[in-house]
Scaffold this motif. Sequence first.
Motif, PDB file in Angstrom:
ATOM      1  N   VAL A  21       0.698  -1.157  -0.002  1.00  0.00           N
ATOM      2  CA  VAL A  21      -0.636   0.219   0.294  1.00  0.00           C
ATOM      3  C   VAL A  21       1.369   1.637   0.056  1.00  0.00           C
ATOM      4  CG1 VAL A  21      -2.023   1.097   1.347  1.00  0.00           C
ATOM      5  CG2 VAL A  21      -1.561  -0.854   1.532  1.00  0.00           C
ATOM      6  N   PRO A  22       0.571   2.143  -0.720  1.00  0.00           N
ATOM      7  CA  PRO A  22       1.635   2.974  -1.142  1.00  0.00           C
ATOM      8  C   PRO A  22       1.362   4.091   0.283  1.00  0.00           C
ATOM      9  CG  PRO A  22      -0.349   3.430  -2.423  1.00  0.00           C
ATOM     10  CD  PRO A  22       0.165   2.366  -2.069  1.00  0.00           C
ATOM     11  N   ALA A  23       1.891   4.006   1.664  1.00  0.00           N
ATOM     12  CA  ALA A  23       1.216   4.839   2.271  1.00  0.00           C
ATOM     13  C   ALA A  23       1.462   6.526   2.520  1.00  0.00           C
ATOM     14  CB  ALA A  23       2.481   4.394   3.731  1.00  0.00           C
ATOM     15  N   GLY A  24       2.555   6.549   1.883  1.00  0.00           N
ATOM     16  CA  GLY A  24       2.552   8.122   1.728  1.00  0.00           C
ATOM     17  C   GLY A  24       1.718   9.034   0.843  1.00  0.00           C
ATOM     18  N   ARG A  25       0.939   8.296   0.292  1.00  0.00           N
ATOM     19  CA  ARG A  25      -0.642   8.347  -0.999  1.00  0.00           C
ATOM     20  C   ARG A  25      -1.055   9.048  -0.050  1.00  0.00           C
ATOM     21  NH1 ARG A  25      -0.753   6.029  -5.916  1.00  0.00           N
ATOM     22  NH2 ARG A  25      -2.228   8.163  -6.154  1.00  0.00           N
ATOM     23  N   LEU A  26      -1.766   8.007   1.087  1.00  0.00           N
ATOM     24  CA  LEU A  26      -2.882   7.980   2.071  1.00  0.00           C
ATOM     25  C   LEU A  26      -3.206   9.384   1.870  1.00  0.00           C
ATOM     26  CD1 LEU A  26      -1.998   4.978   4.093  1.00  0.00           C
ATOM     27  CD2 LEU A  26      -3.484   4.857   1.937  1.00  0.00           C
ATOM     28  N   VAL A  27      -2.954  10.109   3.091  1.00  0.00           N
ATOM     29  CA  VAL A  27      -3.205  11.881   2.894  1.00  0.00           C
ATOM     30  C   VAL A  27      -2.343  12.570   1.764  1.00  0.00           C
ATOM     31  CG1 VAL A  27      -3.295  14.180   4.682  1.00  0.00           C
ATOM     32  CG2 VAL A  27      -3.472  11.371   4.929  1.00  0.00           C
ATOM     33  N   SER A  28      -3.172  12.995   0.931  1.00  0.00           N
ATOM     34  CA  SER A  28      -2.147  13.388  -0.852  1.00  0.00           C
ATOM     35  C   SER A  28      -2.208  14.912  -0.613  1.00  0.00           C
ATOM     36  CB  SER A  28      -2.865  13.355  -1.587  1.00  0.00           C
ATOM     37  OG  SER A  28      -4.425  13.381  -1.702  1.00  0.00           O
ATOM     38  N   ARG A  29      -3.001  15.654   0.412  1.00  0.00           N
ATOM     39  CA  ARG A  29      -2.915  16.894   0.637  1.00  0.00           C
ATOM     40  C   ARG A  29      -3.870  17.504   2.277  1.00  0.00           C
ATOM     41  NH1 ARG A  29      -4.547  20.892  -3.458  1.00  0.00           N
ATOM     42  NH2 ARG A  29      -4.664  18.856  -4.743  1.00  0.00           N
ATOM     43  N   VAL A  30      -3.678  18.892   2.885  1.00  0.00           N
ATOM     44  CA  VAL A  30      -3.968  18.596   4.219  1.00  0.00           C
ATOM     45  C   VAL A  30      -3.970  20.800   3.576  1.00  0.00           C
ATOM     46  CG1 VAL A  30      -2.829  19.703   6.702  1.00  0.00           C
ATOM     47  CG2 VAL A  30      -2.219  17.736   5.284  1.00  0.00           C
ATOM     48  N   VAL A  31      -5.750  20.443   4.253  1.00  0.00           N
ATOM     49  CA  VAL A  31      -6.035  22.050   4.027  1.00  0.00           C
ATOM     50  C   VAL A  31      -6.979  22.380   5.224  1.00  0.00           C
ATOM     51  CG1 VAL A  31      -8.019  22.340   2.795  1.00  0.00           C
ATOM     52  CG2 VAL A  31      -6.552  21.113   1.279  1.00  0.00           C
ATOM     53  N   PRO A  32      -6.754  23.555   5.686  1.00  0.00           N
ATOM     54  CA  PRO A  32      -6.773  24.117   6.698  1.00  0.00           C
ATOM     55  C   PRO A  32      -8.671  24.058   7.250  1.00  0.00           C
ATOM     56  CG  PRO A  32      -5.870  25.557   5.843  1.00  0.00           C
ATOM     57  CD  PRO A  32      -6.315  24.667   4.702  1.00  0.00           C
ATOM     58  N   ASP A  48      -6.238  13.533  -5.445  1.00  0.00           N
ATOM     59  CA  ASP A  48      -6.206  13.093  -4.459  1.00  0.00           C
ATOM     60  C   ASP A  48      -6.780  12.012  -3.144  1.00  0.00           C
ATOM     61  OD1 ASP A  48      -4.718  15.012  -3.617  1.00  0.00           O
ATOM     62  OD2 ASP A  48      -6.146  16.550  -4.170  1.00  0.00           O
ATOM     63  N   LEU A  49      -6.365  11.035  -2.932  1.00  0.00           N
ATOM     64  CA  LEU A  49      -6.689   9.733  -2.298  1.00  0.00           C
ATOM     65  C   LEU A  49      -7.571  10.232  -1.295  1.00  0.00           C
ATOM     66  CD1 LEU A  49      -6.988   6.763  -2.564  1.00  0.00           C
ATOM     67  CD2 LEU A  49      -5.191   6.172  -0.901  1.00  0.00           C
ATOM     68  N   LYS A  50      -7.321  11.063  -0.306  1.00  0.00           N
ATOM     69  CA  LYS A  50      -7.712  11.304   1.287  1.00  0.00           C
ATOM     70  C   LYS A  50      -7.302  13.316   0.749  1.00  0.00           C
ATOM     71  CE  LYS A  50      -8.998   7.662   4.261  1.00  0.00           C
ATOM     72  NZ  LYS A  50      -9.062   6.602   4.699  1.00  0.00           N
ATOM     73  N   VAL A  51      -8.034  14.080   1.634  1.00  0.00           N
ATOM     74  CA  VAL A  51      -7.608  14.772   1.051  1.00  0.00           C
ATOM     75  C   VAL A  51      -7.465  14.991   3.292  1.00  0.00           C
ATOM     76  CG1 VAL A  51      -7.873  17.490   1.272  1.00  0.00           C
ATOM     77  CG2 VAL A  51      -8.037  16.276  -0.156  1.00  0.00           C
ATOM     78  N   LEU A  52      -7.099  15.902   4.185  1.00  0.00           N
ATOM     79  CA  LEU A  52      -7.072  15.959   5.250  1.00  0.00           C
ATOM     80  C   LEU A  52      -7.449  17.047   6.402  1.00  0.00           C
ATOM     81  CD1 LEU A  52      -6.274  14.786   8.416  1.00  0.00           C
ATOM     82  CD2 LEU A  52      -4.075  15.408   8.385  1.00  0.00           C
ATOM     83  N   LEU A  53      -7.650  17.752   6.902  1.00  0.00           N
ATOM     84  CA  LEU A  53      -9.171  18.806   7.406  1.00  0.00           C
ATOM     85  C   LEU A  53      -7.950  19.185   8.270  1.00  0.00           C
ATOM     86  CD1 LEU A  53     -12.648  18.954   6.742  1.00  0.00           C
ATOM     87  CD2 LEU A  53     -10.668  20.027   4.831  1.00  0.00           C
TER      88      LEU A  53
END
Length: 59
Positions: A21-32, A48-53
Amino acid sequence: MRVYEREDYDEAVRLLSRNVVPAGRLVSRVVPLDDVDAAFRALEAGGDLKVLLDCGGTS
């Protein structure tokens, strides 16, 4: 009701440890949090796979 069982977590760790599993790509972006619209736009655009708020950040 639990969705995942212990075996599921064990398998996830196994897959991550073997780089299946490409763990480095699990969260592809962090957004406020105050820019939540950007998170949805990023997901809708694809790529984007997952965008973290970030609930503590601001734009």
